[in-house]
Design a protein around this motif. Structure first.
Motif, short mmCIF file in Angstrom:
data_model
loop_
_atom_site.label_atom_id
_atom_site.label_comp_id
_atom_site.label_asym_id
_atom_site.label_seq_id
_atom_site.Cartn_x
_atom_site.Cartn_y
_atom_site.Cartn_z
N PRO A 1 0.80 -1.23 0.00
CA PRO A 1 0.00 0.00 0.00
C PRO A 1 0.83 1.28 0.00
N ARG B 1 2.17 1.44 -3.48
CA ARG B 1 1.00 1.33 -4.36
C ARG B 1 1.29 0.40 -5.54
N SER C 1 -8.06 -5.53 -8.43
CA SER C 1 -8.78 -4.42 -7.81
C SER C 1 -9.58 -4.89 -6.60
N ALA D 1 -7.21 -5.18 -3.73
CA ALA D 1 -6.67 -3.89 -3.29
C ALA D 1 -7.74 -2.97 -2.71
N LEU E 1 -7.38 1.20 -2.92
CA LEU E 1 -6.62 1.23 -4.16
C LEU E 1 -7.31 0.35 -5.22
N TYR E 2 -6.90 0.53 -6.48
CA TYR E 2 -7.41 -0.31 -7.56
C TYR E 2 -6.45 -0.30 -8.73
N LEU F 1 -0.82 0.50 -8.68
CA LEU F 1 -2.16 0.70 -8.14
C LEU F 1 -2.42 2.19 -7.94
N PRO G 1 -5.10 5.30 -6.13
CA PRO G 1 -6.15 5.54 -5.12
C PRO G 1 -7.52 5.56 -5.79
N ARG G 2 -8.48 4.92 -5.18
CA ARG G 2 -9.82 4.92 -5.76
C ARG G 2 -10.41 6.32 -5.65
#
Length: 499
Positions: A117, A120, A134, A137, A142-143, A227, A229-230
């Protein structure tokens, strides 16, 4: 022997070859990881381009990287062609088996090895499904951004092979832009690594060459992806147009205004009708074309961008604009686009999904040209595409059981591809060349450029055992195809730059 050379084995020779291969692999793999009976190998006869089929000598399903390496060394020694396969969702015949070769199924290498994380990143095996990254995560906020329509089933190894995109690739990039490192094995069974978790890599950076190489250079076993951040919020605009030219111009106008939507997709009227009947997304069935334009970010960013996009769309001639009121409606808007392929399966016994890319400003030109081709070939075509980057997905509807329809479909598809080149584009965007577009490669690239590709492959695979007969057309194919397409001794579209 070079596996690209056309050699037809007699039934007896093929049986002997199969026996030698199976006996050798039995010493390397558990019994349940090796298939060779006809009823066992039939499911591997094709990928998503189901009009073309071939049955391999055997299918290997290794469960460890050591087994992958051992299988490759065995096939090299026996001079057996190898076709690596993921989930088989590809649409260009890239995983079509070699009739005298082995299918190397990597479906059992399906573990998510690590999610970091802080950096990422996610480190996963090649058989992990795109969407599963996704999902794993998500608890960390995250995605993984690339989202091909087949993401529920397609694997990250297959995404690497084809450089897959998705509806959000305009803003977030293709597979290439979201992968940091790829590990795998050469045809000799030697470990190889491309890219790096660091910002740079020592020596030649060949990551961009391997991504999109369609299994021609190495067998991928592990991938490290980036990855993101959503987003806090996402909203989607559905804009209707009474003319495809206006819709195409609206796409160009949005980009010209400095707006890069998270997603920018277009569907014509036949496709809109097909998907609305399939998923009931709330599409405007009276429109000649609709655009789906998504904004994501913070609430303030999204509100401002939605207002700006709406203003541009109205100025470009949108007859109706609907903005998703909540997440459920946003997902409904996208459900139609995501289900365009299965919805088309209800319209015809078969369809061939083409894949080419053109400049955004030529979207209307290609749609009008395809409409004329429908009359010429007597086949229907529904159109859906990533409008933001000009990546077309015309779906030609036909019956593969009718040889005449299959022939007309193939010629229809080739004309779409070569018209895309004539409009300043290219014959593929994200589905790869496979076997589907081999002849059209002869139109886009010069003989010298194709020879450079052959030479590059030979540096990795001198005997041509990895996925032979795909991506790079033979001299003979181009010579034969040129007889049909060269006029007065001139290459088609001579004024176009050869990339």
């Amino acid at each position: 022997m070079n596996a690209n050379d056309a050699v037809t084995l007699s039934p007896a020779e093929r049986s002997q070859r199969q026996h030698r291969l199976v006996q050798a692999l039995r010493a390397l793999l558990p019994a349940h990881a090796l298939l060779w009976q006809a009823e066992e190998t039939t499911p591997y006869e094709c990928d998503g381009l189901s009009a073309y089929r071939a049955r391999p000598l055997a299918v290997a399903l290794p469960e460890t990287e050591a087994q992958v390496a051992a299988v490759l060394r065995c096939c090299l020694e026996l001079e057996i062609p190898v076709v690596a396969r993921g989930a088989g969702t590809g649409l260009s015949g890239g995983a079509l088996p070699h009739p005298d070769g082995l299918v190397l199924s990597l479906a059992r290498l399906n573990q998510i090895l690590d999610i970091d994380p802080l950096a990422r990143t996610a480190r996963v095996q090649c058989g992990v499904r795109n969407l599963a990254i996704s999902e794993a995560a998500a608890p960390l906020g995250l995605y993984y951004a690339p989202d091909p329509s087949s993401q529920i089933a397609c694997t990250i190894g297959g995404n690497i092979a084809e450089n897959s995109g998705g509806v959000h690739c305009l803003k977030y990039g293709l597979t290439l832009h979201n992968v940091l490192r790829v590990k795998g094995y050469t045809v000799r069974g030697e470990a190889v690594e491309f890219g790096s978790a660091a910002l740079d890599v020592p020596g030649l950076d060949l990551l961009a060459t391997v991504v999109g190489s369609e299994g021609m250079l190495a067998v991928v076993t592990e991938v490290t992806v980036r990855l993101l951040p959503r987003p806090v919020l996402a909203r989607c605009i559905m804009a209707s147009f009474d003319d495809v030219r206006k819709a195409g111009q609206a796409v160009a106008d949005l980009i010209a205004a400095g707006i890069i939507p998270a997603g920018l997709e277009m569907m014509d009227k036949p496709m809109t009708a097909a998907v609305e009947d399939f998923v009931h997304a709330g599409y405007d069935l009276s429109a000649e074309a609709i655009l789906l334009c998504e904004s994501d970010g913070t609430p303030d960013e999204v509100e401002e961008e939605i207002e700006r996009m709406s203003a541009v769309l109205r100025a470009s001639g949108a007859t109706q604009i609907s903005v998703s009121a909540d997440e459920a409606q946003r997902l409904r808007f996208w459900s139609g686009r995501k289900n365009a392929f299965p919805a088309s399966g209800r319209l015809s016994p078969d369809y061939m999904c083409m894949d080419s890319t053109i400049p955004r400003k030529r979207l209307a030109d290609i749609l009008l040209a395809i409409a004329e081709m429908e009359k010429k070939y007597g086949l229907r075509c529904a159109n859906v595409f990533h409008a933001g980057d000009g990546n077309l997905h015309p779906l030609i509807l036909f019956d593969a059981n009718d040889p005449d329809q299959l022939d007309r479909c193939e010629r229809f598809g080739a004309e779409i591809l070569e018209t895309s080149v004539a409009l300043g584009g290219t014959i593929t965007g994200e589905h790869g060349v496979g076997i589907e577009k081999l002849s059209s490669m002869c139109v886009q690239f010069s003989p010298e450029e194709l020879q450079q590709m052959r030479d590059f492959k030979a540096a990795f695979d001198p005997q041509g055992l990895l996925n032979p007969g795909k991506l790079i057309p033979s001299h003979a194919r181009c010579a034969e195809y040129g007889k049909m397409h060269v006029r007065q001794g001139l290459l088609a579209f001579p004024d176009l730059p050869r990339f």
